[in-house]
Design an enzyme around this catalytic site. Structure first.
Site, PDB file in Angstrom:
ATOM      1  N   CYS A  79       0.834  -1.202   0.000  1.00 38.64           N
ATOM      2  CA  CYS A  79       0.000   0.000   0.000  1.00 38.64           C
ATOM      3  C   CYS A  79       0.874   1.260   0.000  1.00 38.64           C
ATOM      4  O   CYS A  79       1.535   1.536  -0.994  1.00 38.64           O
ATOM      5  CB  CYS A  79      -0.971  -0.030   1.172  1.00 38.64           C
ATOM      6  SG  CYS A  79      -2.377   1.094   0.951  1.00 38.64           S
ATOM      7  N   HIS A 164      -3.562  -5.333   0.500  1.00 44.00           N
ATOM      8  CA  HIS A 164      -2.993  -5.827   1.765  1.00 44.00           C
ATOM      9  C   HIS A 164      -3.033  -7.359   1.802  1.00 44.00           C
ATOM     10  O   HIS A 164      -4.095  -7.946   2.047  1.00 44.00           O
ATOM     11  CB  HIS A 164      -3.781  -5.266   2.951  1.00 44.00           C
ATOM     12  CG  HIS A 164      -3.567  -3.802   3.163  1.00 44.00           C
ATOM     13  ND1 HIS A 164      -2.572  -3.297   3.964  1.00 44.00           N
ATOM     14  CD2 HIS A 164      -4.229  -2.732   2.660  1.00 44.00           C
ATOM     15  CE1 HIS A 164      -2.622  -1.972   3.954  1.00 44.00           C
ATOM     16  NE2 HIS A 164      -3.608  -1.606   3.175  1.00 44.00           N
ATOM     17  N   GLU A 166      -1.815  -9.189   4.071  1.00 46.52           N
ATOM     18  CA  GLU A 166      -1.786  -9.666   5.452  1.00 46.52           C
ATOM     19  C   GLU A 166      -3.167  -9.881   6.057  1.00 46.52           C
ATOM     20  O   GLU A 166      -3.297 -10.550   7.084  1.00 46.52           O
ATOM     21  CB  GLU A 166      -0.986  -8.701   6.338  1.00 46.52           C
ATOM     22  CG  GLU A 166      -1.610  -7.326   6.555  1.00 46.52           C
ATOM     23  CD  GLU A 166      -1.266  -6.299   5.490  1.00 46.52           C
ATOM     24  OE1 GLU A 166      -1.326  -5.091   5.781  1.00 46.52           O
ATOM     25  OE2 GLU A 166      -0.932  -6.701   4.361  1.00 46.52           O
ATOM     26  N   SER A 218       0.804 -12.950  37.973  1.00 45.20           N
ATOM     27  CA  SER A 218      -0.587 -12.511  38.020  1.00 45.20           C
ATOM     28  C   SER A 218      -1.559 -13.669  37.895  1.00 45.20           C
ATOM     29  O   SER A 218      -2.762 -13.502  38.089  1.00 45.20           O
ATOM     30  CB  SER A 218      -0.850 -11.538  36.866  1.00 45.20           C
ATOM     31  OG  SER A 218      -0.759 -12.218  35.624  1.00 45.20           O
ATOM     32  N   GLY A 219      -1.049 -14.849  37.552  1.00 41.98           N
ATOM     33  CA  GLY A 219      -1.919 -15.983  37.292  1.00 41.98           C
ATOM     34  C   GLY A 219      -2.313 -16.085  35.840  1.00 41.98           C
ATOM     35  O   GLY A 219      -2.934 -17.053  35.415  1.00 41.98           O
ATOM     36  N   GLY A 220      -1.944 -15.061  35.053  1.00 41.52           N
ATOM     37  CA  GLY A 220      -2.273 -15.050  33.633  1.00 41.52           C
ATOM     38  C   GLY A 220      -1.268 -15.825  32.798  1.00 41.52           C
ATOM     39  O   GLY A 220      -0.255 -16.332  33.294  1.00 41.52           O
ATOM     40  N   VAL A 221      -1.540 -15.904  31.513  1.00 44.04           N
ATOM     41  CA  VAL A 221      -0.713 -16.671  30.582  1.00 44.04           C
ATOM     42  C   VAL A 221       0.701 -16.109  30.506  1.00 44.04           C
ATOM     43  O   VAL A 221       1.690 -16.844  30.619  1.00 44.04           O
ATOM     44  CB  VAL A 221      -1.361 -16.675  29.181  1.00 44.04           C
ATOM     45  CG1 VAL A 221      -0.473 -17.439  28.189  1.00 44.04           C
ATOM     46  CG2 VAL A 221      -2.747 -17.278  29.220  1.00 44.04           C
ATOM     47  N   ASP A 222       0.808 -14.795  30.326  1.00 47.97           N
ATOM     48  CA  ASP A 222       2.110 -14.186  30.054  1.00 47.97           C
ATOM     49  C   ASP A 222       3.092 -14.356  31.209  1.00 47.97           C
ATOM     50  O   ASP A 222       4.219 -14.826  31.018  1.00 47.97           O
ATOM     51  CB  ASP A 222       1.937 -12.693  29.732  1.00 47.97           C
ATOM     52  CG  ASP A 222       0.970 -12.460  28.594  1.00 47.97           C
ATOM     53  OD1 ASP A 222       0.844 -13.358  27.740  1.00 47.97           O
ATOM     54  OD2 ASP A 222       0.332 -11.396  28.562  1.00 47.97           O
ATOM     55  N   SER A 223       2.678 -13.966  32.406  1.00 53.62           N
ATOM     56  CA  SER A 223       3.602 -14.054  33.540  1.00 53.62           C
ATOM     57  C   SER A 223       3.903 -15.508  33.884  1.00 53.62           C
ATOM     58  O   SER A 223       5.010 -15.834  34.319  1.00 53.62           O
ATOM     59  CB  SER A 223       3.049 -13.315  34.763  1.00 53.62           C
ATOM     60  OG  SER A 223       1.865 -13.922  35.249  1.00 53.62           O
ATOM     61  N   SER A 224       2.934 -16.407  33.656  1.00 61.92           N
ATOM     62  CA  SER A 224       3.161 -17.820  33.955  1.00 61.92           C
ATOM     63  C   SER A 224       4.200 -18.422  33.026  1.00 61.92           C
ATOM     64  O   SER A 224       5.105 -19.152  33.460  1.00 61.92           O
ATOM     65  CB  SER A 224       1.847 -18.608  33.832  1.00 61.92           C
ATOM     66  OG  SER A 224       0.887 -18.132  34.751  1.00 61.92           O
TER      67      SER A 224
END
Length: 506
Positions: A79, A164, A166, A218-224
């Site tokens: 583009c 585009h 993508e 935090s118990g979340g995906v990322d920090s785990s």
């Protein structure tokens, strides 16, 4: 990771999608602002120029310095990127007489390395106000549409697409990107969750050594996932702290601590609810809420960190969308909101930051987590904002409002799980609105609060669509909330997409 493809960001809303599509080909790529081109090394195989909300004719149009790139690496302009390359080489770009937005169909497709596998009638996605009127000398048209004479072009190792590839609406966009990255650039398709985990663990061993690291869980995906990567790299030198800010979901503090048992992680729970409530008293502005929460979190975390003698690193579960949304460079990737886990630490915290997931999208984090053997109960959790329910309570925060929202939210989330809908949703939650409405309960007139339910589908949170939950399910949840949660007499469902709305309300 060794960067094979460099994506230069000119501010397009689709730039992150380019990176996702390239990574889905198992090719590692990175996004960098057009005016902050990183050092080029022998691992680089090709460069992609993104679209932009700007016109090449604007006085403040983003103009990159491609010295050292053009002629040395294959370049694909998308583009705005295609328009810039055409104009840069002496072509003509004009305001479109007929602007193309949405679906279009290719015609006069000429087969070459980029268009291999494409046919006339191919559906593509357009989004542009300028068009390439004349190509520079030596450049060839390799596709048109009914309305524009140059939908794709090439010369040597320079390629341009007015559409585009993508976005999902371009039927064979993945084929085009594979043709460019693999066949033209020669990028290796060796980027996998397993390879990322292995390389990251080795890198962490070298970066951290025998030093102690503190991580806020935090118990979340990322920090785990960040915690398990670090644990595999440095073992007992990882010290995890889970802070209860009083803004978590119902029973979340206890459930999260229980979930980490048996994972071998050294986790300490800290109840600091009152400190956060005090800092939020009377605060209504969403950005100020985030800042106050971030400040208290730093204070609480600093106090706990000092109990870990000799700690020198702070680990964070920062992921790529956090970084992208927190960067603003003359337009590209404009800041949408502040993140309390992006941007470093105050000087008084003498800790170095380590971010194992900084260059991963959310779905990539989940794949890495599965590779590491983390339970589906943790990996499959919906994203939950760092400021917690503070940004799902519009207006000021009180413990009573938090308790009310926790009850409503628990009914909603548990209902999604019981109905088998939880895993079909990217993120869901209840929002307590700062309005009251008239209701009738029994023979009495009520004047109570309204709750909005939110559920979206997405792949990485950068864009999202509202989730078409069954009417019967929504009706059942509404009845349960109104009947069981004192203080709520009305429930509504949010059917806004991102953009223009955001997933959270604040």
């Amino acid at each position: 990771m060794q960067r094979s493809i460099l994506i230069l960001d000119f501010g397009s809303q689709y730039t992150q999608l380019i990176a996702r599509r390239v990574r889905e080909l198992n090719i590692y790529c990175e996004i960098h602002p057009y005016n902050k081109i990183p050092e080029l090394d022998e691992n680089l195989k090709g460069v992609i120029l993104s679209g932009s909300p700007s016109s090449v004719h604007e006085p403040e149009a983003p103009i990159p310095n491609l010295e050292g790139i053009l002629g040395k690496y294959p370049v694909l302009g998308i583009c705005f990127g295609a328009q810039f390359l055409a104009q840069h080489h002496g072509g003509s770009v004009v305001r479109s007489e007929i602007r193309e937005y949405g679906r279009a169909n290719l015609s006069s497709v000429t087969q070459n390395e980029l268009t291999k596998g494409l046919v006339d009638g191919e559906q593509v996605w357009m989004s542009h106000g300028d068009s390439i009127k004349e190509l520079p000398d030596g450049f060839s048209v390799i596709a048109k549409t009914k309305d524009i004479p140059v939908a794709a072009y090439c010369k040597g190792n320079i390629y341009g697409l007015q559409f585009h590839p993508e976005v999902y609406h371009t039927t064979n966009g993945a084929t085009i990107l594979r043709n460019f990255c693999v066949d033209i650039c020669g990028a290796q398709q060796d980027y996998t969750a397993a390879s990322f985990a292995e390389e990251t663990i080795d890198k962490l061993k070298k970066e951290v050594g025998n030093e102690k690291v503190i991580l806020g869980l935090s118990g979340g995906v990322d920090s785990s996932v960040a915690a398990v990567l670090l644990h595999k790299a440095i073992g007992e030198n990882l010290h995890c702290i889970f802070v209860d800010n009083g803004l978590l979901r119902k029973n979340e503090f206890e459930e999260v601590l229980e979930a980490y048992k048996g994972m071998g992680l050294n986790v300490r729970g800290v109840n600091a609810s009152q400190q956060f409530y005090d800092a939020l008293k009377g605060i209504k502005d969403p950005e100020q809420k985030r800042k106050n929460i971030g400040k208290v979190f730093i204070d609480v975390f600093d106090a706990e960190a000092k109990k870990v003698e000799g700690a020198t690193f702070l680990a964070q579960g920062t992921i790529y969308p956090d970084v992208i949304e927190s960067v603003s460079v003359n337009g590209p990737s404009a800041t949408i909101k502040s993140h309390h886990n992006v941007g470093g630490l105050p000087d008084f915290m003498k800790l170095k930051i380590v971010e194992p997931l900084r260059l991963l999208f959310k779905d990539e984090v989940r794949r890495v987590g599965k590779t590491l053997g983390i339970s589906d109960k943790i990996i499959g959790r919906h994203p939950f904002p760092g400021p917690g329910l503070a940004i799902r309570i519009l207006g000021d925060i009180t413990p009573e409002k938090v308790a009310m929202l926790q009850e409503a939210d628990a009914i909603y989330i548990n209902g999604l799980k019981e109905a088998g809908l939880y895993d079909q949703v990217w993120q869901a939650g209840a929002i307590l609105l700062p309005v009251q409405s008239v209701g009738v309960m029994g023979d009495e007139r009520t004047y109570e609060n309204c709750v909005a339910l939110r559920a979206v589908t997405s792949t990485d949170g950068m864009t999202a669509d509202w989730c078409h939950l069954p009417y019967e399910f929504l009706g059942e949840i509404s009845n349960k909330i109104i009947n069981r949660v004192k203080g709520i007499n009305r429930v509504v469902y949010d059917i806004s997409s991102k953009p223009p709305a955001t997933i959270e309300w604040e």
